[in-house]
Structure formats: C-alpha cells, structure tokens
Design a protein around this motif. Structure first.
Motif, short mmCIF file in Angstrom:
data_model
loop_
_atom_site.label_atom_id
_atom_site.label_comp_id
_atom_site.label_asym_id
_atom_site.label_seq_id
_atom_site.Cartn_x
_atom_site.Cartn_y
_atom_site.Cartn_z
N GLU A 208 -3.02 -14.39 -2.81
CA GLU A 208 -3.36 -14.74 -1.42
C GLU A 208 -2.11 -14.68 -0.54
OE1 GLU A 208 -6.23 -15.11 -0.14
OE2 GLU A 208 -7.37 -15.03 -2.01
N PRO A 209 -2.11 -13.97 0.59
CA PRO A 209 -3.18 -13.07 1.01
C PRO A 209 -3.17 -11.79 0.19
CG PRO A 209 -1.34 -12.91 2.52
CD PRO A 209 -1.00 -14.00 1.54
N ALA A 210 -4.33 -11.23 -0.07
CA ALA A 210 -4.46 -10.04 -0.91
C ALA A 210 -3.65 -8.89 -0.33
CB ALA A 210 -5.92 -9.64 -1.04
N ARG A 211 -3.12 -8.04 -1.23
CA ARG A 211 -2.30 -6.92 -0.80
C ARG A 211 -3.13 -5.67 -0.54
NH1 ARG A 211 2.83 -6.85 -4.79
NH2 ARG A 211 3.38 -5.12 -3.41
N VAL A 212 -4.45 -5.81 -0.60
CA VAL A 212 -5.34 -4.68 -0.31
C VAL A 212 -6.35 -5.16 0.73
CG1 VAL A 212 -5.08 -3.49 -2.49
CG2 VAL A 212 -6.74 -5.33 -2.31
N PRO A 213 -6.88 -4.26 1.56
CA PRO A 213 -7.80 -4.65 2.63
C PRO A 213 -9.02 -5.39 2.11
CG PRO A 213 -7.07 -2.39 2.93
CD PRO A 213 -6.59 -2.83 1.58
N GLU A 214 -9.43 -6.43 2.84
CA GLU A 214 -10.57 -7.23 2.43
C GLU A 214 -11.84 -6.41 2.35
OE1 GLU A 214 -12.02 -11.11 4.18
OE2 GLU A 214 -9.84 -11.39 4.25
N THR A 215 -12.02 -5.45 3.25
CA THR A 215 -13.25 -4.66 3.26
C THR A 215 -13.38 -3.85 1.98
OG1 THR A 215 -12.02 -2.93 4.44
CG2 THR A 215 -13.35 -4.46 5.76
N ARG A 216 -12.25 -3.42 1.42
CA ARG A 216 -12.31 -2.64 0.18
C ARG A 216 -12.58 -3.54 -1.01
NH1 ARG A 216 -7.41 1.23 -0.49
NH2 ARG A 216 -8.83 2.13 -2.00
N LEU A 217 -12.09 -4.77 -0.95
CA LEU A 217 -12.34 -5.70 -2.04
C LEU A 217 -13.82 -6.02 -2.17
CD1 LEU A 217 -9.45 -8.31 -1.72
CD2 LEU A 217 -9.88 -6.78 -3.61
N GLY A 218 -14.53 -5.98 -1.04
CA GLY A 218 -15.94 -6.36 -1.05
C GLY A 218 -16.89 -5.20 -1.30
N MET A 219 -16.37 -4.03 -1.62
CA MET A 219 -17.24 -2.87 -1.82
C MET A 219 -18.20 -3.11 -2.99
SD MET A 219 -14.92 0.53 -1.26
CE MET A 219 -13.88 0.16 -2.65
N ALA A 220 -19.43 -2.67 -2.84
CA ALA A 220 -20.42 -2.78 -3.92
C ALA A 220 -20.02 -1.88 -5.07
CB ALA A 220 -21.80 -2.41 -3.40
#
Length: 221
Positions: A208-220
């Motif tokens: 935290e905070p993640a080093r990768v974009p949050e939108t990519r972390l939430g990909m199905a």
C-alpha cells in the motif's frame, strides 16, 4: 548392487550409492532446505529487485533459462509472473528462453552449443532487465555463456545453483546455492526458492499504495 542400509536422517552421498530410498530422499531434502535459511534475505531482495525492474518507468523484463528439469523450473517462474502467484495482479513481461522451439533449434543448428541462451539474451534483453539462470551443477556451459552475455548487455544476472563454488555463481551478480549433491534435491529446493521470490515480488508490487494501477488490479479473470 546391494545398497547398505542408512541410519534415519542420514544424508546419503552419490558416492556411496546410485539411488535414494524414500527415507533417504526426505532426509536429503530436509537437510538441503536448511541451506535456504541463510539465503531468505537474498530471495526477498530478488523479489523486490524484480518489482523495481518490472514496475519501473521502463517496464523492464525478466528472462529465465535452464536445462532439463531446470528448464521446467525457468518456465514455472515466467508463468507465475505472466499469470499470477497467489494474489491477483496485472501480468508482467517474463520470457522463458527454453520454451521457443524454433529459435532453440535454429540456434543449435547454426551456432555453437554455448550460444543457445546467450543469443536469445542478446535478442530479447535490454540494459536494466533481469536474467534468472538455473543450473543444478552451476557448470552448464550455455548458462555460463548466457550470464556473461547478459552482463555485457547491462542485464542483472541472478543464479540458482547447486553447491558453491561453481562457475555460474561466480559470473552472476548474485546467487542462491543449494548445498546438496543430489540433482533432484537441488531442483526441489529451487522450486521453493522461486516461490519465495514470487511471494516477495507480489508483496513489493501490492504494497500500500499499490505500485500498479487500481483499475488493472480489479480486472476480471
């Protein structure tokens, strides 16, 4: 040939017999795993290094290679990064140099055997990338040649080998060496070590905070 019985927990040398019983194998593995105890910080550092390279501004790449069973281990590592280890996260660039059969056979047909990995390192690697090489003996000529080529190209070389000292560990930037005379035992410990690197990588990437974009972390998936 008859094999003399061994005491429980005794680690058998290849000089004393040609095979391991089930009990021998477990004893050998248990002893060899202890050689990782003093190298846990190194494996954690490798995971953080990979996170720095693969998540960095230039989105670097991991290359990996080995022979025989170590080829399978190398492919296992790259699969964990392109896919995932445990936690869900974006894919990262990782290429196993033993997996592309057309390149392998072309190089083997047209160049000396030592060029098998080195030529691919020169083709795919860029300064700042990381090359992981696995060799149970630490003496595989094509792995040593690949390490030297990588160093010439500004690529960081991390080696997993059997007992030190050995030529691959000597030419690498850093090495984790398993103290066992048995090839199978070294390979099994290498798998544990690879998983520890992957765990450290994930911890560094998903901190935290993640080093990768949050939108990519939430990909199905």
């Amino acid at each position: 040939m008859s094999v003399p019985p061994h005491s429980a927990g005794e680690v058998v040398s290849p000089d004393a017999c040609t095979h391991l019983t089930g009990a021998d194998h477990v004893a050998s593995l248990t002893t060899a795993l202890r050689s990782l105890d003093g190298q846990l910080d190194t494996l954690d550092r490798w995971g953080r290094l990979l996170a720095d390279v693969l998540c960095g501004e230039h989105r670097g790449r991991l290359l990996a290679a080995g022979n025989g069973g170590s080829a399978a281990q190398a492919q296992h590592l790259t699969a964990e990064l392109v896919g995932r280890y445990r936690a869900d996260r974006p894919p990262f660039s990782a290429i196993c140099l033993t997996a592309e059969t057309s390149s392998l056979t072309a190089i083997a047909n047209d160049y000396p055997a030592d060029e098998l990995f080195a030529r691919q390192v020169e083709a795919h690697g860029r300064a700042g990338d990381v090359l992981v090489l696995l060799s149970t003996s630490g003496r595989s000529p094509n792995a040593v040649a690949a390490a030297r080529r990588a160093r010439e190209c500004g690529i960081t070389v991390l080696a997993m080998t059997g007992p030190a000292p050995n030529p691959l560990a000597a030419v690498a930037d850093d090495a984790v060496c398993i103290d066992s005379p048995w090839t199978a035992t070294v390979q099994e410990c290498h798998l544990v070590a690879l998983h520890l690197v992957c765990a450290a990588f994930d911890a560094a990437v998903l901190v935290e905070p993640a080093r990768v974009p949050e939108t990519r972390l939430g990909m199905a998936r």
